[in-house]
Design a protein around this motif. Sequence first.
Motif, mmCIF file in Angstrom:
data_model
loop_
_atom_site.group_PDB
_atom_site.id
_atom_site.type_symbol
_atom_site.label_atom_id
_atom_site.label_comp_id
_atom_site.label_asym_id
_atom_site.label_seq_id
_atom_site.Cartn_x
_atom_site.Cartn_y
_atom_site.Cartn_z
ATOM 1 N N LEU A 12 0.870 -1.171 0.000
ATOM 2 C CA LEU A 12 0.000 0.000 0.000
ATOM 3 C C LEU A 12 0.910 1.225 0.000
ATOM 4 C CD1 LEU A 12 -2.578 1.685 0.570
ATOM 5 C CD2 LEU A 12 -2.305 1.091 2.981
ATOM 6 N N VAL A 30 -3.913 6.889 -2.459
ATOM 7 C CA VAL A 30 -3.774 5.456 -2.215
ATOM 8 C C VAL A 30 -3.503 4.742 -3.526
ATOM 9 C CG1 VAL A 30 -5.014 3.373 -1.538
ATOM 10 C CG2 VAL A 30 -5.254 5.471 -0.190
ATOM 11 N N TYR A 32 -1.392 1.003 -5.008
ATOM 12 C CA TYR A 32 -0.732 -0.242 -4.614
ATOM 13 C C TYR A 32 0.380 -0.523 -5.607
ATOM 14 C CZ TYR A 32 -4.775 -0.589 -1.605
ATOM 15 O OH TYR A 32 -5.722 -0.318 -0.649
ATOM 16 N N ASN A 59 -7.601 -9.342 4.796
ATOM 17 C CA ASN A 59 -8.374 -8.164 5.169
ATOM 18 C C ASN A 59 -8.690 -7.324 3.944
ATOM 19 O OD1 ASN A 59 -6.207 -6.387 4.644
ATOM 20 N ND2 ASN A 59 -5.473 -6.550 6.749
ATOM 21 N N GLU A 60 -9.422 -6.262 4.155
ATOM 22 C CA GLU A 60 -9.918 -5.477 3.023
ATOM 23 C C GLU A 60 -8.825 -4.678 2.332
ATOM 24 O OE1 GLU A 60 -11.407 -5.772 5.937
ATOM 25 O OE2 GLU A 60 -13.576 -6.001 5.662
ATOM 26 N N ILE A 61 -7.785 -4.332 3.045
ATOM 27 C CA ILE A 61 -6.688 -3.590 2.407
ATOM 28 C C ILE A 61 -5.978 -4.518 1.420
ATOM 29 C CG2 ILE A 61 -4.569 -2.259 2.826
ATOM 30 C CD1 ILE A 61 -7.232 -1.023 3.960
ATOM 31 N N ALA A 64 -8.107 -4.940 -1.567
ATOM 32 C CA ALA A 64 -8.040 -3.776 -2.455
ATOM 33 C C ALA A 64 -6.798 -3.857 -3.348
ATOM 34 C CB ALA A 64 -8.036 -2.485 -1.642
ATOM 35 N N ASN A 67 -7.607 -6.329 -5.981
ATOM 36 C CA ASN A 67 -8.534 -5.742 -6.950
ATOM 37 C C ASN A 67 -7.812 -4.864 -7.962
ATOM 38 O OD1 ASN A 67 -10.505 -6.991 -5.495
ATOM 39 N ND2 ASN A 67 -11.659 -5.132 -4.988
ATOM 40 N N GLU A 68 -6.832 -4.106 -7.478
ATOM 41 C CA GLU A 68 -6.095 -3.240 -8.392
ATOM 42 C C GLU A 68 -5.358 -4.055 -9.451
ATOM 43 O OE1 GLU A 68 -5.982 0.239 -8.889
ATOM 44 O OE2 GLU A 68 -7.808 -0.211 -7.766
ATOM 45 N N ARG A 70 -6.253 -7.106 -10.470
ATOM 46 C CA ARG A 70 -7.278 -7.694 -11.347
ATOM 47 C C ARG A 70 -7.794 -6.695 -12.369
ATOM 48 N NH1 ARG A 70 -11.191 -11.284 -7.436
ATOM 49 N NH2 ARG A 70 -11.976 -9.203 -6.883
ATOM 50 N N LYS A 71 -7.865 -5.451 -11.940
ATOM 51 C CA LYS A 71 -8.354 -4.389 -12.828
ATOM 52 C C LYS A 71 -7.625 -4.397 -14.168
ATOM 53 C CE LYS A 71 -8.777 0.634 -12.534
ATOM 54 N NZ LYS A 71 -8.634 1.797 -11.632
ATOM 55 N N PHE A 72 -6.338 -4.733 -14.134
ATOM 56 C CA PHE A 72 -5.544 -4.738 -15.359
ATOM 57 C C PHE A 72 -5.473 -6.116 -15.991
ATOM 58 C CE2 PHE A 72 -4.273 -1.185 -12.804
ATOM 59 C CZ PHE A 72 -4.333 -0.151 -13.725
ATOM 60 N N GLY A 73 -6.141 -7.066 -15.380
ATOM 61 C CA GLY A 73 -6.169 -8.400 -15.955
ATOM 62 C C GLY A 73 -5.061 -9.307 -15.460
ATOM 63 N N GLY A 316 1.351 6.964 -9.956
ATOM 64 C CA GLY A 316 1.267 5.613 -9.419
ATOM 65 C C GLY A 316 2.437 4.760 -9.841
ATOM 66 N N HIS A 320 0.834 2.379 -17.487
ATOM 67 C CA HIS A 320 -0.439 2.206 -18.195
ATOM 68 C C HIS A 320 -0.250 2.182 -19.707
ATOM 69 C CE1 HIS A 320 -3.574 2.941 -14.975
ATOM 70 N NE2 HIS A 320 -2.438 3.088 -14.330
ATOM 71 N N ARG D 70 -13.475 -6.076 -14.133
ATOM 72 C CA ARG D 70 -12.393 -7.007 -13.810
ATOM 73 C C ARG D 70 -11.927 -6.846 -12.372
ATOM 74 N NH1 ARG D 70 -8.317 -6.991 -18.984
ATOM 75 N NH2 ARG D 70 -7.712 -4.987 -18.077
ATOM 76 N N LYS D 71 -11.936 -5.616 -11.906
ATOM 77 C CA LYS D 71 -11.503 -5.328 -10.536
ATOM 78 C C LYS D 71 -12.203 -6.238 -9.526
ATOM 79 C CE LYS D 71 -11.434 -1.268 -7.554
ATOM 80 N NZ LYS D 71 -11.669 0.186 -7.501
#
Lengths: 340, 340, 340, 340, 340, 340
Positions: A12, A30, A32, A59-61, A64, A67-68, A70-73, A316, A320, D70-71
């Motif tokens: 994080l 925030v 990652y 935990n949720e952090i 998260a 998830n970040e 996964r967002k990009f595959g 970040g 991208h 995806r996220k």
Amino acid sequence: MSRVVCFGEIMLRLAPEGYLRFAQADRFGVVYGGGEANISVSLANYGVDSAFITKLPKNEIAQAAINELRKFGVCTSKILRGGERVGIYFLEKGASQRPSKVIYDRKYSSISEVKLGEFNWDEIFADAEWFHFTGITPALSADAAAVTLEACKKAKEKGITVSCDLNYRKNLWTTEEAGKVMSGIMEYVDVCIANEEDAEKVFNIHSAGSNVDGGHLDHEGYKDVAKQLKERFNFSHVAITLRESITANDNVWGAMLYDGKDYCFSKKYDVHIVDRVGGGDSFGGGLIYSMLEKYSLQDSIEFAVAASCLKHTVEGDFNHATVAEVKALAGGDGSGRVQR
Amino acid sequence: MSRVVCFGEIMLRLAPEGYLRFAQADRFGVVYGGGEANISVSLANYGVDSAFITKLPKNEIAQAAINELRKFGVCTSKILRGGERVGIYFLEKGASQRPSKVIYDRKYSSISEVKLGEFNWDEIFADAEWFHFTGITPALSADAAAVTLEACKKAKEKGITVSCDLNYRKNLWTTEEAGKVMSGIMEYVDVCIANEEDAEKVFNIHSAGSNVDGGHLDHEGYKDVAKQLKERFNFSHVAITLRESITANDNVWGAMLYDGKDYCFSKKYDVHIVDRVGGGDSFGGGLIYSMLEKYSLQDSIEFAVAASCLKHTVEGDFNHATVAEVKALAGGDGSGRVQR
Amino acid sequence: MSRVVCFGEIMLRLAPEGYLRFAQADRFGVVYGGGEANISVSLANYGVDSAFITKLPKNEIAQAAINELRKFGVCTSKILRGGERVGIYFLEKGASQRPSKVIYDRKYSSISEVKLGEFNWDEIFADAEWFHFTGITPALSADAAAVTLEACKKAKEKGITVSCDLNYRKNLWTTEEAGKVMSGIMEYVDVCIANEEDAEKVFNIHSAGSNVDGGHLDHEGYKDVAKQLKERFNFSHVAITLRESITANDNVWGAMLYDGKDYCFSKKYDVHIVDRVGGGDSFGGGLIYSMLEKYSLQDSIEFAVAASCLKHTVEGDFNHATVAEVKALAGGDGSGRVQR
Amino acid sequence: MSRVVCFGEIMLRLAPEGYLRFAQADRFGVVYGGGEANISVSLANYGVDSAFITKLPKNEIAQAAINELRKFGVCTSKILRGGERVGIYFLEKGASQRPSKVIYDRKYSSISEVKLGEFNWDEIFADAEWFHFTGITPALSADAAAVTLEACKKAKEKGITVSCDLNYRKNLWTTEEAGKVMSGIMEYVDVCIANEEDAEKVFNIHSAGSNVDGGHLDHEGYKDVAKQLKERFNFSHVAITLRESITANDNVWGAMLYDGKDYCFSKKYDVHIVDRVGGGDSFGGGLIYSMLEKYSLQDSIEFAVAASCLKHTVEGDFNHATVAEVKALAGGDGSGRVQR
Amino acid sequence: MSRVVCFGEIMLRLAPEGYLRFAQADRFGVVYGGGEANISVSLANYGVDSAFITKLPKNEIAQAAINELRKFGVCTSKILRGGERVGIYFLEKGASQRPSKVIYDRKYSSISEVKLGEFNWDEIFADAEWFHFTGITPALSADAAAVTLEACKKAKEKGITVSCDLNYRKNLWTTEEAGKVMSGIMEYVDVCIANEEDAEKVFNIHSAGSNVDGGHLDHEGYKDVAKQLKERFNFSHVAITLRESITANDNVWGAMLYDGKDYCFSKKYDVHIVDRVGGGDSFGGGLIYSMLEKYSLQDSIEFAVAASCLKHTVEGDFNHATVAEVKALAGGDGSGRVQR
Amino acid sequence: MSRVVCFGEIMLRLAPEGYLRFAQADRFGVVYGGGEANISVSLANYGVDSAFITKLPKNEIAQAAINELRKFGVCTSKILRGGERVGIYFLEKGASQRPSKVIYDRKYSSISEVKLGEFNWDEIFADAEWFHFTGITPALSADAAAVTLEACKKAKEKGITVSCDLNYRKNLWTTEEAGKVMSGIMEYVDVCIANEEDAEKVFNIHSAGSNVDGGHLDHEGYKDVAKQLKERFNFSHVAITLRESITANDNVWGAMLYDGKDYCFSKKYDVHIVDRVGGGDSFGGGLIYSMLEKYSLQDSIEFAVAASCLKHTVEGDFNHATVAEVKALAGGDGSGRVQR
């Protein structure tokens, strides 16, 4: 089903907005990121199936962070869940003569306390062609170093290409520790990425005529470092990044790639920096992509450096850029004209 | 009661904050703009009564666009309400070697579906001295092109000065379409604003010795383009803007004005860009103002370029500069010292 | 228990975010600052016990200003409460050729209406070694000027070193008024800080060969100004800051210190500006610190200029630099490399 | 490998922050959502493999929408790319007596222009157990209606359970059009979700004794509607949501589930609304989950309503609740006590 | 060409975001407002040509205030420019049992220092039907009171309806001063707007049986106050607003209108407050509109209260409601259901 | 020179904005807080000299925490610097039926690793009248428990009043551990603050007839708990807070104070919550203040509860209320009317 597997820590990152100093911030951006996670995202953005391997708490952090990715595959299905903490780093962005500051709060993170045998490397490497890690992972702890070695051995056994970005971090271990641990791992590595400081700090490889602090970088010196690295560890390729820090806002950025025969130097870019962190990782991502795609040595280093140049313009840790964008820049269009 | 009438499209502009990429944004900055609307605002800020003419749907987004124009004192009472959509464009701000990106979502907008006869040009032009449009308006649709021609004819009939910024947009029409339609309109135009690319793309007017992509611009080439434009369409004045893109952050910016006799080149400015969009329009706004005020040829081009230089330092499509500010810069103070 | 006492006005600063113009802002960043307050914060950040003396009304805005000072450890216990207003200034940050704009709304502030005898200088100066004020304080009103003189006399009486930054503000008084009032105060001053414009505007001290507006600054001219200042007022030290404004974003920054014998010029820094306001004050803070610490003349001016260089990279009026950070830069590391 | 397939449109949602009205906003919050997409995310958050099927253009805005899906782990690999636009809706959040406003700008979206045969439903449904769509999808266009029917037939053929949320949208079609098209599709549907208004508007099914506008809802009336729906279309289950709008901030929320035998009414929740949009979809997501998990009728409706209650407390169209969170609320803990 | 002329002060409002307290804020939301300015915006939003009259300094903050008025179509061409300050007020939004706090910093504002004869009331009232001011304007200074009287006389002379909202502000003047000055002005006023506190504080008009602080309001008491006001000053109409403060978040809101014959009480609304400031002004705006439109007594008071109810749901001093929105609420739909 | 000394941990609190869930946040609000730190700030805001004692690492995050304390005038000069980490907690604010969530990442913090003898309690307690800590401090680690005991003994020895808020945290220790450690400390405590859950979990003190989860609270039960606590540990006073959680947004809040003779119950407040965290601590701060000021038993509990009610309306852990504000509410004005 991942062609490339990256192994390391995702943290994080907490950063004051803009150029605020820590004590001025009443909110932190925030994000990652982490050396190997950044590369897995770079590759996913290039259309390469990539997986990121780490251990994160339940935990949720941690979720998260996943998830970040996964967002990009990026494939995250092999990430272990358990342990106590998500590693954290605080980043204060520098400007002009004021340097950026990183405060690490990553000790006791789940991945740093992982144990040998927790990962099923056979399963993880099932369809892999390439394995990547950085010198940060073994630096996390003796356990993490052992698991890195375990992974390297398994990768080698399966004929997977292994790359390592030396990435020496003085706050994680001493040069002595680094040298000892990294030397033991290097025999499994094919592609080594370094900057001059890494080679010196980790393997005590020096080169006359260059001067990191002064920002003046010297071609012959770099060739010499690459040669020494290759000779000592029998790498197939050595890539060396060349950063000249003019100020915290402006860097000159280029690199060299050596295959034991030729030394290819890239174009240099005068980069006006948006976010410096992850700059080196984006180079690694570009290099792995171009090597997977079997680009020529010169095209490989140009792609890797252009990719990295673009990363410096993005907030970040993650890059991208798409293949089309990198190619456009590597192909010569750095004018920044509006694309309508 | 408007001295200047501008006709075209005003769009909702949606842009990630700072240098974020589209996929990073969880909010978009909201701004309204468009070539001709931007000029109507420039002029209102110079104290010139100006009206903006367009067609917008009957919804709150359209009303917000109108409110933004009213905020600066632009007359919006002749804007038609009806049709389906407010045109939209998405803008991702570039940095360093990464170019800005524009994604248009303007198809089916109310103004693109306007029909001949919907506007009462007699009423609109009642007190006007000047009519301005850009090459974007006729590019929106065949209907929009017909209405533009209708307006030009009416303006000419009333002895109103007509100016056009060629503003070729490759995603709206082909060079062939542009050439054909624009050639038919040019006979009504007195003042033509172009950059080298426009002249080449729309009217196939070339000039040896210059090189847009490389950013190197050549005085003789520009003169030649201006001369060819004037000769082909019998313009009273031709203005050509000269942009050298060093990076997305840094441009060199200047222009030339030709009245059939003299070629006046402006000073050049090394512009550190805050927002590049609307830069060309602010030049047009400055030029119309200085010509309405009967400045000398040299003063006109200096005012127009200084105005435009200041626009590059302001967020959004609109220029916020006052006459005093533009004159101060045109007069030589570009040091940026704090004004207390 | 404060070694250094600073006396003046602290204002509420209201500034649009980023490079927005006033009319674009739907929020203003809130910061508190003022010449002498900024110096008290600089010193507190260097570990020097410092107190800020002013008068502020009994309301929450005033309390917020006090809280900001306390945050850095500045002693605020001697601040008087009463009167009507907290002074305000609006700041629009400039970019490239567009200058920053300051609109003052400070008239009728509590401190400007303070009366002789309201402050207990004996108590305030109990443990002080140094007293600092700027030319802004006496410019606020005749009352404020009288109180400044009162403080200077008391300081002198107690053997406290007195420093003054001339800081001429043309919107507060005329050059005639400034010259008259400031001349009367100067006899109590030991250390004078000025820029060339101040010396000329306040004391009519000119120097051939330099040209403030053009940004070209000349060493011999500065020496001459320092010499004239020292000779006229018998200062122990004269420091002159040397700012070349390239644009609102980029300045060259350096300074000179003269002790009646030697003229020491600092290194020059090409500063990419984050926030220009308070830049001069941070120089004063650095100078007072280095003189308290009995640095050599050269080390003093290097410390002061490096401190000030760092201030330009920080948002707000206050400097956040630590002694370690200033020393690192003064010692030569201006590369802005990430500190991990 | 997806157990549940959802088919429909995902839109870019643009909303002023907080309770700002459209004309006050200088930024819009960016969220992606749509009836079926929202359900695919709900299910992914419950650990169910779900896929979302749509068509989106080849641009960065579309990619951002995909990234958001995806996220959460939704499978997006079967989304078609092509066509012109990402559908957009503007949302102004209401407060107290002021209602929320939605402005649709979704015409000409890629999915609304999809053609029969573009989707490979055999492949899409390979491992599916459940297919879900809402009445919005066939309302987009005749083409979209035909493709929806195509999908339903294929699903039925493969023995997949089909659910439909009637979701009547008066701005997309008339009640006559809706009635005609939806009636043709209903024969393939097993599980029907509706609110009283839907049943009346789409199928002209009335129930005495209830009064939607007045917010008073009547159990017997709902039973009657459910019964009529089931009888007309032979659904296996009919779920009816019961919303009483006290104000834009406060709703009472519950539902009923009917399996042809029993009518199970859920608890009612007094919901203090954070974001109302997607509230109905989250009910559908909860219902599908509980039916996949073979919960009892009562447990199913309690889970679905609790899930939906939690959605109302979360910004954006998507529900973020986990199974554990929903169960805790359905199990009776609605006190909102801090979980440490 | 303005039907309604409003005269008073427009201030810069500075407010911490959300529920932050002053000392927590590092930014202030920027809004412009004032009793009469708010009404001119209300009316412009209802389609009534309205003008706002004041005096503002020649600076960018004043210009921003004017721009905000123009945004809504309010005529600002008769605003005088000159003087020293834009009045300021700081607003801290309360929550639950914590009240909102207003700190005024409006002394020495340009309008408070205006002199008799500066406004050309003949020109200002050229086409006017209605003149509105509040008790705040004469409270600003003796000069402002004289100018208010001057305007009232001129309005009366021209047969223009005059309305006044008593709006007693205890920090601007004492009840004695208010009573004396306001009594002299009341003879020119036709329509008086008050709350019970105003009547008591300004004119010492009491009514048994009601209790402002306790929040319990009594119909008979209100009737009595209205009757006494009408009898004393011969108003054509007296409107009394009825606010019950449950907490800073929740108020009950209604009003009564009396024409010397009938007492019409409006519906009461349980308002969940977004922004309380300007609530009373929006009532006045609604009342003036409904009286200009010749609504019945009952319809007038319902429109005015519904308008004001909607204002409480909108950020800033201005009401954004349209006639259609107000009518929908006055007509009975307060359910806050989403409008798609 | 501090009358009150508070000892414990101050943490960095990271919270998504508004009601965003963790995975939605791309920034976290930054606040510093902790049970005892919050009380030291409450007291400083009441004008009581208070000191906060803890141990923090030597980094900028720790410094920012200290700065926040200094901002309110809390004495921080006795805080030790060293160790590895600033404790962190992540806070997700709940809404309606969705509870707030706290994720602790405080293990290995500097204060949790403090050793016996590191603090010089003699010096710390030099002028103290009151010592406060909560049950969280001994729960951090065995070392922290030992140091707490050490401080209590020293305080007792010096005749300082000792107060303790039991504050049981189930994620820090088991009820067994808590009971054992806390029992050993209680003999040094004079004033005990608890809620019913604490008494039960830590000391196994039950009371029939009340029901925490259901939110129904019973006076007799509370009296009984207070009596048992007093009898077991010989406290001078026992305060019990009474919270009924309606939802995450709405709580009923009151308390009781027992001095061994009388049971005084406060008024109850229906609190609409802005930020729930620190609510209990603000009660403690109010109680200590009113006892230091020697308020009557009833006035003490009313002050403490009103203080705490106000805290619930303020963002962050700290209470910002002044004595005047608390007294106004305790005195009966909870209407939330605007204070101008």
